[in-house]
Design a protein around this motif. Structure first.
Motif, PDB file in Angstrom:
ATOM      1  N   LYS A  22     -11.758  13.273  -5.708  1.00 20.47           N
ATOM      2  CA  LYS A  22     -11.339  12.241  -6.659  1.00 20.47           C
ATOM      3  C   LYS A  22     -12.205  12.278  -7.917  1.00 20.47           C
ATOM      4  CE  LYS A  22     -10.900   8.820  -3.509  1.00 20.47           C
ATOM      5  NZ  LYS A  22     -10.887   7.449  -3.009  1.00 20.47           N
ATOM      6  N   TYR A  30     -14.457  -0.073   0.391  1.00 16.31           N
ATOM      7  CA  TYR A  30     -13.452   0.989   0.575  1.00 16.31           C
ATOM      8  C   TYR A  30     -13.962   2.082   1.522  1.00 16.31           C
ATOM      9  CZ  TYR A  30      -9.788  -0.299  -2.808  1.00 16.31           C
ATOM     10  OH  TYR A  30      -8.741  -0.902  -3.456  1.00 16.31           O
ATOM     11  N   GLN A  87     -13.604   0.830   4.891  1.00 16.46           N
ATOM     12  CA  GLN A  87     -12.169   0.811   5.211  1.00 16.46           C
ATOM     13  C   GLN A  87     -11.640   2.211   5.519  1.00 16.46           C
ATOM     14  OE1 GLN A  87      -9.860  -1.154   2.177  1.00 16.46           O
ATOM     15  NE2 GLN A  87      -8.146   0.205   2.452  1.00 16.46           N
ATOM     16  N   ASN A  88     -12.028   3.179   4.697  1.00 19.19           N
ATOM     17  CA  ASN A  88     -11.523   4.538   4.909  1.00 19.19           C
ATOM     18  C   ASN A  88     -11.987   5.088   6.252  1.00 19.19           C
ATOM     19  OD1 ASN A  88     -10.112   4.548   2.513  1.00 19.19           O
ATOM     20  ND2 ASN A  88     -11.768   5.465   1.339  1.00 19.19           N
ATOM     21  N   TYR A  96      -0.717  -2.555   9.464  1.00 23.58           N
ATOM     22  CA  TYR A  96      -1.530  -2.514   8.246  1.00 23.58           C
ATOM     23  C   TYR A  96      -0.855  -3.274   7.090  1.00 23.58           C
ATOM     24  CZ  TYR A  96      -4.923  -0.428   5.018  1.00 23.58           C
ATOM     25  OH  TYR A  96      -5.915  -0.238   4.095  1.00 23.58           O
ATOM     26  N   LYS A 130      -1.985  -6.436   5.247  1.00 16.86           N
ATOM     27  CA  LYS A 130      -2.843  -6.454   4.056  1.00 16.86           C
ATOM     28  C   LYS A 130      -2.120  -7.103   2.878  1.00 16.86           C
ATOM     29  CE  LYS A 130      -1.703  -1.822   2.519  1.00 16.86           C
ATOM     30  NZ  LYS A 130      -2.130  -0.466   2.330  1.00 16.86           N
ATOM     31  N   SER A 132      -9.068  -4.199   2.503  1.00 19.46           N
ATOM     32  CA  SER A 132      -8.100  -3.708   1.516  1.00 19.46           C
ATOM     33  C   SER A 132      -7.765  -4.809   0.508  1.00 19.46           C
ATOM     34  CB  SER A 132      -6.837  -3.250   2.234  1.00 19.46           C
ATOM     35  OG  SER A 132      -5.793  -3.070   1.326  1.00 19.46           O
ATOM     36  N   PHE A 178     -11.245  -4.792  -7.542  1.00 15.99           N
ATOM     37  CA  PHE A 178     -11.095  -3.664  -8.476  1.00 15.99           C
ATOM     38  C   PHE A 178     -10.133  -4.048  -9.605  1.00 15.99           C
ATOM     39  CE2 PHE A 178      -9.448   0.601  -9.709  1.00 15.99           C
ATOM     40  CZ  PHE A 178     -10.649   1.170 -10.090  1.00 15.99           C
ATOM     41  N   ASN A 233     -12.903   4.880 -12.105  1.00 17.49           N
ATOM     42  CA  ASN A 233     -12.733   5.562 -10.822  1.00 17.49           C
ATOM     43  C   ASN A 233     -13.883   6.530 -10.530  1.00 17.49           C
ATOM     44  OD1 ASN A 233     -10.592   4.606  -9.405  1.00 17.49           O
ATOM     45  ND2 ASN A 233      -9.517   6.544  -9.356  1.00 17.49           N
ATOM     46  N   LEU A 288     -16.605   4.307  -9.354  1.00 20.14           N
ATOM     47  CA  LEU A 288     -16.288   3.891  -7.982  1.00 20.14           C
ATOM     48  C   LEU A 288     -16.541   5.044  -7.008  1.00 20.14           C
ATOM     49  CD1 LEU A 288     -14.788   1.494  -6.383  1.00 20.14           C
ATOM     50  CD2 LEU A 288     -12.770   2.924  -6.543  1.00 20.14           C
ATOM     51  N   GLY A 301      -5.481   7.760  -3.327  1.00 19.51           N
ATOM     52  CA  GLY A 301      -6.451   6.856  -3.956  1.00 19.51           C
ATOM     53  C   GLY A 301      -6.243   6.763  -5.455  1.00 19.51           C
ATOM     54  N   ALA A 305      -5.142   3.486  -7.786  1.00 20.02           N
ATOM     55  CA  ALA A 305      -5.870   3.021  -8.977  1.00 20.02           C
ATOM     56  C   ALA A 305      -4.898   2.776 -10.129  1.00 20.02           C
ATOM     57  CB  ALA A 305      -6.916   4.055  -9.367  1.00 20.02           C
ATOM     58  N   LYS A 321       1.810  -3.405  -5.354  1.00 23.45           N
ATOM     59  CA  LYS A 321       1.428  -2.230  -4.553  1.00 23.45           C
ATOM     60  C   LYS A 321       1.867  -2.426  -3.100  1.00 23.45           C
ATOM     61  CE  LYS A 321      -3.038  -1.412  -3.459  1.00 23.45           C
ATOM     62  NZ  LYS A 321      -3.023  -1.401  -1.994  1.00 23.45           N
TER      63      LYS A 321
HETATM   64  O1  C5P Z   1      -4.640   0.588   1.921  1.00 22.07           O
HETATM   65  P1  C5P Z   1      -5.133   0.350   0.566  1.00 22.07           P
HETATM   66  O2  C5P Z   1      -4.059   0.276  -0.445  1.00 22.07           O
HETATM   67  O3  C5P Z   1      -6.146  -0.723   0.450  1.00 22.07           O
HETATM   68  O4  C5P Z   1      -5.909   1.710   0.275  1.00 22.07           O
HETATM   69  C1  C5P Z   1      -6.554   1.899  -0.887  1.00 22.07           C
HETATM   70  C2  C5P Z   1      -7.045   3.319  -0.909  1.00 22.07           C
HETATM   71  O5  C5P Z   1      -7.160   3.736  -2.238  1.00 22.07           O
HETATM   72  C3  C5P Z   1      -8.426   3.487  -0.271  1.00 22.07           C
HETATM   73  O6  C5P Z   1      -8.430   4.693   0.431  1.00 22.07           O
HETATM   74  C4  C5P Z   1      -9.353   3.583  -1.474  1.00 22.07           C
HETATM   75  O7  C5P Z   1     -10.452   4.389  -1.188  1.00 22.07           O
HETATM   76  C5  C5P Z   1      -8.451   4.202  -2.506  1.00 22.07           C
HETATM   77  N1  C5P Z   1      -8.754   3.809  -3.867  1.00 22.07           N
HETATM   78  C6  C5P Z   1      -9.231   4.754  -4.745  1.00 22.07           C
HETATM   79  N2  C5P Z   1      -9.481   4.428  -6.039  1.00 22.07           N
HETATM   80  C7  C5P Z   1      -9.267   3.175  -6.458  1.00 22.07           C
HETATM   81  C8  C5P Z   1      -8.791   2.189  -5.586  1.00 22.07           C
HETATM   82  C9  C5P Z   1      -8.536   2.541  -4.278  1.00 22.07           C
HETATM   83  O8  C5P Z   1      -9.423   5.900  -4.362  1.00 22.07           O
HETATM   84  N3  C5P Z   1      -9.530   2.897  -7.717  1.00 22.07           N
END
Ligand code: C5P
Length: 304
Positions: A27, A70, A73-74, A93, A96, A164, A171, A186, A189, A233, A237, A248
């Protein structure tokens, strides 16, 4: 992800913690390229952006919070997918959407109409139905996934729902309250997520990494999962930036159908029953009810 976790091959299974770290690296690389594209490959402009970032450490540090959540969560999602069938995971899921709505109301001051709250209740009912074990299904699933393991999977997915909702809304708040580009945000992040992910990998899998390396057990499917996670991901974003977290949620309901179909054809541990379909229909209907009159038909809706 589920297919990659259950694929039977000789040798060790790949480390989920290392896949999480690798997805972050991917990413960061893609976002760096996009920052250059955004600035027409003007090195000076990119340098100025970097300087601005270094000059505002507090702004950058704010990203550490969603990054930590995150990352957790991942990793939780890998736990969930190692213990639940893909479709049950995917539909559960969807809770969420509820957590996201609650955080959007409390943190962003969004207002929800009564039919939207109603749709959330409908959503929970749908999720519960999908979870409901029928006798034959219970037996089949028990044979492949023991009850204890299903409980662990369910707990992991429920925790992921809370994280999530919170991380997504947090964010969104950062993106919409400041002017910095989504790609630069990003990268910030991703850098924090990389650090947290690497710490997690060392703490949980340090011994195995030492023995057989970070990329043990990797195969083509693993690489595909990492690329899908990273691209997913990035899409998240963009959706958070140009639409919002609640929209979303609507989009992901489509993925239930896709996940169900793929799970049915690709994996043998999922036999959808009538209750599953009823639950899935409820979840999808709830999603549409929620979006009903979400915004009056206008150009902005079309854009979204
Ligand atoms: O299931 P959910 O929609 O919450 O998943 C969000 C996913 O998107 C996570 O894997 C998170 O790491 C990724 N993400 C990302 N960049 C962002 C926001 C979320 O990679 N700016």
């Amino acid at each position: 992800m589920r297919y990659s976790r259950t694929l039977k091959e000789d040798g060790p299974r790949y480390l989920a913690s290392s896949a999480v770290v690798l997805a972050e690296v991917l990413k960061i690389l893609v976002c760096t390229l996009l920052v250059f594209v955004e600035n027409s490959f003007n090195v000076q402009a990119v340098h100025q952006l970097l300087k601005d970032t270094v000059d505002k450490p507090v702004e950058t540090l704010k990203l550490a919070i969603p990054a930590g959540i995150y990352t957790l969560q991942n990793n939780l999602l890998y736990v969930a997918l190692s213990n639940l069938d893909a479709a049950t995971y995917q539909v559960t899921y969807q809770l969420k959407i509820l957590t996201t709505a609650l955080f959007s109301v409390s943190m962003l001051g969004k207002r929800l109409d009564i039919h939207q709250w109603l749709s959330l209740v409908c959503l929970m009912a749908g999720v519960a139905l999908v979870q409901w074990p029928t006798k034959s299904e219970g037996d089949t699933v028990k044979k492949i996934l023991p009850a204890g393991s299903q409980f662990v999977g369910l707990m992991a997915v429920l925790m992921a729902c809370v994280s999530s909702g919170f991380a997504g809304v947090y964010f969104e708040k950062i993106l919409k309250e400041t002017k910095q580009s989504v790609w630069l945000r990003n990268i910030q992040l991703g850098l924090f997520s990389f650090v947290f992910g690497a710490i997690g990998m060392i703490v949980y899998d340090g011994r195995r990494v030492n023995q057989s390396g970070m990329f043990q057990g990797y195969n083509t499917i693993t690489c595909l999962v990492v690329v899908l996670q990273a691209l997913g991901g990035l899409v998240v974003a963009v959706v958070i930036k140009y639409a919002d977290n609640i929209l979303k949620g609507f989009a992901t309901s489509l993925s239930i159908i896709v996940s169900t179909l793929i799970s049915y054809f690709l994996l043998e541990d999922f036999n959808p029953t009538g209750l599953f379909f009823l639950g899935a229909v409820l979840v999808i209907a709830a999603t549409f009810l929620y979006s009903y009159e979400y915004k009056p038909a206008s150009s902005s809706t079309t854009e979204a």
